[in-house]
Design an enzyme around this catalytic site. Structure first.
Site, PDB file in Angstrom:
ATOM      1  NE  ARG A 327      -4.254  -1.456   0.065  1.00 59.53           N
ATOM      2  CZ  ARG A 327      -4.397  -2.497  -0.749  1.00 59.53           C
ATOM      3  NH1 ARG A 327      -3.411  -2.818  -1.571  1.00 59.53           N
ATOM      4  NH2 ARG A 327      -5.503  -3.227  -0.722  1.00 59.53           N
ATOM      5  CD  GLU A 356      -3.284   3.417  -5.712  1.00 56.89           C
ATOM      6  OE1 GLU A 356      -4.302   2.803  -6.110  1.00 56.89           O
ATOM      7  OE2 GLU A 356      -2.291   2.840  -5.232  1.00 56.89           O
ATOM      8  CG  HIS A 378      -3.035  -0.464  -7.180  1.00 53.51           C
ATOM      9  ND1 HIS A 378      -3.582   0.159  -6.088  1.00 53.51           N
ATOM     10  CD2 HIS A 378      -2.938  -1.778  -6.833  1.00 53.51           C
ATOM     11  CE1 HIS A 378      -3.807  -0.729  -5.124  1.00 53.51           C
ATOM     12  NE2 HIS A 378      -3.423  -1.912  -5.559  1.00 53.51           N
TER      13      HIS A 378
END
Length: 421
Positions: A327, A356, A378
């Site tokens: 994370r 994000e 991601h």
């Protein structure tokens, strides 16, 4: 209230005839005096308690392990594999939760689980799942219907905070196709007796991406590609290193960490790990000092937030590579930037970010102009195989909680008619 006074309240006052009326039921008993008393007198399969909680002294023997209703009811649901509309809660104080069947001691108890499920599915969950879910109820991707939803199936881009829970009073079950739970207010879910289940199917995909990032940094692959596209021949300026025989430190040996370790061992790397909840690993300090490459795979919790900062990077080998596939909030990006600029870090690979997408963030703008940095959006868990596994895993969870729903309903109805208490 003093412990002595509470003990007097909890002491049985003669025979409790009403207890016998519940023979054959699984009882979640919560409350001040009821739970300690019932734990001594009943044959109930489950006896849990609400506040007050005593962790020491003679009252600690009174089977009072939970200090809030939500935790007690969640434990009852998981033990019996019954969602809250199927669970009869006997309590001498109000639970304050919607969607539960609460009764006072001696009341006639009956549950009537709803068969009208509305399952909301996030847009980035495979479309193939919708048809498979139809036997369980209505399936929708219209999130304007949140207030009527009983089941949510989500990923990390769908955040659920206290406000969302207040808008979803019918909610009973959340399934998240993720390894971490930081996008869900877990305490609020407990308070409202909502079960949260994970479908952690992406570990292999994340592990293989981590390997790809490590290879790209160790051999200058992405850097060389960029230079070639700019018609610049950098053959003499790129000297990488082989991974076999190098030492890698994996931070957190959960589902993802174990897969990362397996993949890296497979190419001949020496793998160490740090995990405060598992034995056999190394201390964080030793792992950082001895590793050529460090891979972050931790979930985000209050304990892991900011896990790698100035002090930790200072411990690392000069020129070591740092990769984060856990994370974004695990790593202090400003400190990592300084370490890249001074040469303390030899390379940085990021698949996750504090925000994000990170476009426009000052740290990201500086990172994207550096040659020894790999940035991916991601996509660690994005693979064809992982998408297929989501469908099967979600269906398995739905079957666990709803597969016997009609049979359970018949059993409850029969019990109520044969023993109308």
């Amino acid at each position: 209230m003093r412990e002595e006074d509470f003990y007097e309240i909890a002491r049985p006052r003669g025979e409790m005839d009403w207890i016998e009326r519940y023979r054959g039921w699984n009882i979640a008993a919560v409350g001040w005096g009821l739970a300690p008393t019932a734990s001594k007198l009943t044959r109930a399969d489950l006896t849990l308690a609400s506040s007050p909680i005593f962790s020491n002294g003679y009252l600690s023997e009174l089977n009072n392990p939970y200090d809030d209703f939500g935790s007690a009811v969640n434990a009852a649901m998981r033990l019996n594999l019954k969602l809250k509309d199927e669970l009869a809660i006997v309590s001498d104080v109000a639970t304050g939760m919607r969607g539960v069947f609460q009764y006072y001691p001696g009341d006639r108890i009956q549950t009537n689980p709803s068969g009208d499920e509305l399952i909301l599915v996030a847009d980035n969950i495979p479309k193939d799942l919708d048809r498979e879910l139809e036997p369980y109820g209505e399936v929708s991707r219209d999130w304007n219907r949140l207030e009527d939803a009983t089941v949510l199936i989500i990923r990390t881009d769908r955040k659920l905070d206290a406000d969302d829970f207040s808008r979803a009073p019918m909610l009973k079950l959340i399934i998240t196709a993720t390894h971490g739970l930081d996008h869900i207010d877990i305490e609020e879910a407990k308070r409202r007796a909502v079960i949260v289940e994970r479908a952690p199917v992406r570990a292999r995909a994340v592990a293989e991406l981590a390997l790809g990032i490590i290879l790209a940094l160790a051999r200058g692959i992405a850097y060389s590609d960029r230079k070639m596209r700019g018609l610049e021949w950098v053959k003499g300026r790129v000297r990488g290193f082989e991974l076999a025989g190098r030492r890698v430190g994996v931070i957190s040996m959960g589902i993802v960490g174990r897969e990362v370790a397996e993949v890296l061992k497979g190419i001949g790397m020496h793998v160490d790990y740090y995990d405060r909840y598992r034995t056999g690993g190394r201390s964080l300090e030793r792992l950082l000092r001895e590793s050529d490459i460090v891979v972050l795979t931790s979930p985000l919790t209050e304990e892991t937030r900011g896990l790698i900062g100035r002090r930790e990077i200072a411990m690392m080998k000069d020129g070591a590579i740092l990769v984060n596939v856990g994370r974004g909030e695990l790593l202090d990006l400003d400190v990592a930037l300084e370490a890249l600029e001074t040469g303390k870090l030899g390379g940085l690979g990021l698949d996750v970010y504090p925000r994000e997408p990170p476009f426009g963030d000052e740290a990201f703008e500086r990172l994207r102009n550096m040659d020894n940095v790999i940035l991916t959006p991601h996509l660690g868990g994005s693979s064809e195989e992982a998408e297929r596994r989501i469908v099967s895993e979600v269906l398995g969870i739905m079957g666990k909680w709803f597969g016997r729903r009609s049979e359970i309903s018949r059993d409850i109805s029969a019990l109520g008619s044969l023993n109308p208490i």
